[in-house]
Design a protein around this motif. Structure first.
Motif, PDB file in Angstrom:
ATOM      1  N   GLU A 155      11.204  -9.200   0.692  1.00 41.50           N
ATOM      2  CA  GLU A 155      10.318  -8.177   1.557  1.00 41.50           C
ATOM      3  C   GLU A 155       8.789  -8.803   1.818  1.00 41.50           C
ATOM      4  O   GLU A 155       8.602  -8.645   2.878  1.00 41.50           O
ATOM      5  N   ALA A 156       8.320  -9.103   0.844  1.00 37.48           N
ATOM      6  CA  ALA A 156       6.910  -9.723   1.048  1.00 37.48           C
ATOM      7  C   ALA A 156       7.210 -10.881   1.972  1.00 37.48           C
ATOM      8  O   ALA A 156       6.020 -10.965   3.034  1.00 37.48           O
ATOM      9  N   LYS A 157       7.709 -11.847   1.931  1.00 33.55           N
ATOM     10  CA  LYS A 157       8.096 -12.937   2.815  1.00 33.55           C
ATOM     11  C   LYS A 157       8.238 -12.404   4.437  1.00 33.55           C
ATOM     12  O   LYS A 157       7.734 -12.879   5.124  1.00 33.55           O
ATOM     13  N   LYS A 158       8.857 -11.471   4.594  1.00 30.53           N
ATOM     14  CA  LYS A 158       9.393 -10.902   5.891  1.00 30.53           C
ATOM     15  C   LYS A 158       8.132 -10.412   6.519  1.00 30.53           C
ATOM     16  O   LYS A 158       7.882 -10.532   7.871  1.00 30.53           O
ATOM     17  N   GLY A 159       7.327  -9.653   5.806  1.00 34.25           N
ATOM     18  CA  GLY A 159       5.977  -9.437   6.271  1.00 34.25           C
ATOM     19  C   GLY A 159       6.203  -8.108   7.405  1.00 34.25           C
ATOM     20  O   GLY A 159       5.188  -8.217   8.362  1.00 34.25           O
ATOM     21  N   VAL A 160       7.183  -7.370   7.325  1.00 27.32           N
ATOM     22  CA  VAL A 160       7.480  -6.373   8.265  1.00 27.32           C
ATOM     23  C   VAL A 160       7.635  -4.979   7.362  1.00 27.32           C
ATOM     24  O   VAL A 160       8.355  -5.208   6.205  1.00 27.32           O
ATOM     25  N   TYR A 161       6.851  -3.916   7.684  1.00 27.63           N
ATOM     26  CA  TYR A 161       6.975  -2.612   6.707  1.00 27.63           C
ATOM     27  C   TYR A 161       7.043  -1.663   7.564  1.00 27.63           C
ATOM     28  O   TYR A 161       6.582  -1.325   8.823  1.00 27.63           O
ATOM     29  N   GLU A 187       4.697  -5.546  11.856  1.00 31.46           N
ATOM     30  CA  GLU A 187       4.738  -6.759  11.564  1.00 31.46           C
ATOM     31  C   GLU A 187       3.287  -7.416  11.427  1.00 31.46           C
ATOM     32  O   GLU A 187       2.501  -7.363  12.233  1.00 31.46           O
ATOM     33  N   VAL A 188       3.148  -8.077  10.318  1.00 30.21           N
ATOM     34  CA  VAL A 188       1.695  -8.715   9.809  1.00 30.21           C
ATOM     35  C   VAL A 188       1.476  -9.704  10.991  1.00 30.21           C
ATOM     36  O   VAL A 188       2.553 -10.699  11.293  1.00 30.21           O
ATOM     37  N   ARG A 189       0.282  -9.832  11.603  1.00 29.27           N
ATOM     38  CA  ARG A 189       0.157 -10.890  12.708  1.00 29.27           C
ATOM     39  C   ARG A 189       0.076 -12.150  12.033  1.00 29.27           C
ATOM     40  O   ARG A 189      -0.455 -12.337  11.110  1.00 29.27           O
ATOM     41  N   PRO A 190       0.346 -13.070  13.017  1.00 27.29           N
ATOM     42  CA  PRO A 190       0.341 -14.640  12.480  1.00 27.29           C
ATOM     43  C   PRO A 190      -0.932 -15.050  11.888  1.00 27.29           C
ATOM     44  O   PRO A 190      -0.779 -15.909  10.952  1.00 27.29           O
ATOM     45  N   GLU A 191      -1.890 -14.633  12.381  1.00 29.46           N
ATOM     46  CA  GLU A 191      -3.221 -15.029  12.090  1.00 29.46           C
ATOM     47  C   GLU A 191      -3.533 -14.643  10.634  1.00 29.46           C
ATOM     48  O   GLU A 191      -4.199 -15.177   9.937  1.00 29.46           O
ATOM     49  N   ILE A 192      -2.793 -13.771  10.112  1.00 26.18           N
ATOM     50  CA  ILE A 192      -3.046 -13.244   8.672  1.00 26.18           C
ATOM     51  C   ILE A 192      -2.089 -14.007   7.908  1.00 26.18           C
ATOM     52  O   ILE A 192      -2.230 -14.130   6.857  1.00 26.18           O
ATOM     53  N   ARG A 193      -0.891 -13.978   8.393  1.00 22.19           N
ATOM     54  CA  ARG A 193       0.357 -14.567   7.475  1.00 22.19           C
ATOM     55  C   ARG A 193      -0.090 -16.108   7.212  1.00 22.19           C
ATOM     56  O   ARG A 193       0.372 -16.589   6.353  1.00 22.19           O
ATOM     57  N   ARG A 194      -0.703 -16.852   8.400  1.00 22.36           N
ATOM     58  CA  ARG A 194      -0.735 -18.295   8.046  1.00 22.36           C
ATOM     59  C   ARG A 194      -1.542 -18.756   6.711  1.00 22.36           C
ATOM     60  O   ARG A 194      -0.992 -19.893   6.320  1.00 22.36           O
ATOM     61  N   ARG A 195      -2.100 -17.900   6.262  1.00 21.23           N
ATOM     62  CA  ARG A 195      -2.937 -18.314   5.089  1.00 21.23           C
ATOM     63  C   ARG A 195      -2.160 -17.958   3.863  1.00 21.23           C
ATOM     64  O   ARG A 195      -2.434 -18.381   2.716  1.00 21.23           O
ATOM     65  N   VAL A 196      -1.011 -17.033   4.010  1.00 21.82           N
ATOM     66  CA  VAL A 196      -0.425 -16.435   2.885  1.00 21.82           C
ATOM     67  C   VAL A 196       0.930 -17.155   2.556  1.00 21.82           C
ATOM     68  O   VAL A 196       1.815 -17.421   3.459  1.00 21.82           O
ATOM     69  N   SER A 197       1.335 -17.667   1.188  1.00 22.92           N
ATOM     70  CA  SER A 197       2.712 -18.004   0.884  1.00 22.92           C
ATOM     71  C   SER A 197       3.457 -17.361  -0.158  1.00 22.92           C
ATOM     72  O   SER A 197       2.219 -16.535  -0.958  1.00 22.92           O
TER      73      SER A 197
END
Ligand SMILES: C[S@@+](CC[C@H](N)C(=O)[O-])C[C@H]1O[C@@H](n2cnc3c(N)ncnc32)[C@H](O)[C@@H]1O
Length: 210
Positions: A155-161, A187-197
């Motif tokens: 769920e975390a990886k999808k980034g969709v809530y 959906e979490v925006r790409p500029e937020i997701r790009r820092r997170v793994s």
């Protein structure tokens, strides 16, 4: 309650097993929790009692079953900006401190991250900090979210809530700034997701379920 699933001594043995394998402390008198969370899994695998289930996972023959037991027993309670003082501390103390060491990447570990809200919230806090302090944190920020539950990490990886997980703790201004609407979900925006793994890691720490 499905009493036959728990034979005499099964509960104590299961408490011991769960604490040993992942640090989750099941208090006394939580038999209902064990039976309600494991009964589906036991039915699917044709296992008649918690004692029998334990025999199979302890013997280590069935790793898939062990992962499913841990998935079923974790409590994944989380919501957006759950511990606000922690995020404030990043902005007020930690980011300015890192600035005094220019060019150094900042790596943040979100341990036991559940479905990712905490990890993404750290990235949102970075984003907000950079909008008022452009050019800072020049070495970049990497955020690693880890959890023992594969199910919740997916769920975390999808980034969709969707539903309550999309709204709980989130102000309208934060929703508009950090998410893209997708049908009834966010959906979490790409500029937020790009820092997170995200990755699976057993942190073995004490958690009280229920
Ligand atoms: C209550 S949630 C906390 C979520 C998030 N940190 C927050 O504060 O909003 C606890 C998480 O710890 C995870 N967990 C429990 N035991 C763990 C272990 N030994 N190693 C890693 N994660 C674990 C669970 O799967 C669950 O997602």
């Amino acid at each position: 309650m499905n009493r036959h699933l728990l034979g005499p001594g099964d509960y104590a043995a299961f408490q011991k097993y769960l604490q040993g394998v992942c640090g989750i402390v099941l208090g006394n008198g939580k038999e209902y929790l064990v039976t309600s969370r494991l009964s589906g899994l036991m039915r699917t695998n044709g296992i008649a009692s918690v004692g029998e289930l334990l025999k199979q996972v302890v013997a280590g023959r069935n790793q898939k079953l062990q992962v499913s037991v841990i998935d079923a027993m974790t409590t994944n309670e989380t919501f957006w900006f759950r511990d606000m003082p922690h995020f404030q501390l990043l902005t007020d103390l930690i980011f300015p401190e890192i600035e005094s060491k220019p060019g150094r990447a900042m790596r943040i570990w979100s341990a036991a991250c559940s479905s990712g809200q905490e990890s993404y919230n750290i990235s949102m806090t970075v984003q907000k900090y950079l909008s008022t302090n452009p050019g800072r944190l020049s070495g970049g920020v990497e955020i690693l979210g880890t959890d023992i539950s594969n199910r919740i990490l997916e769920e975390a990886k999808k980034g969709v809530y969707c539903g309550l997980s999309a709204s709980r703790g989130l102000a309208a201004e934060q929703r508009d700034r950090y998410f893209i609407p997708r049908d009834d979900c966010l959906e979490v925006r790409p500029e937020i997701r790009r820092r997170v793994s995200f990755r699976n890691q057993n942190r073995v720490y004490a958690e009280t379920c229920g």
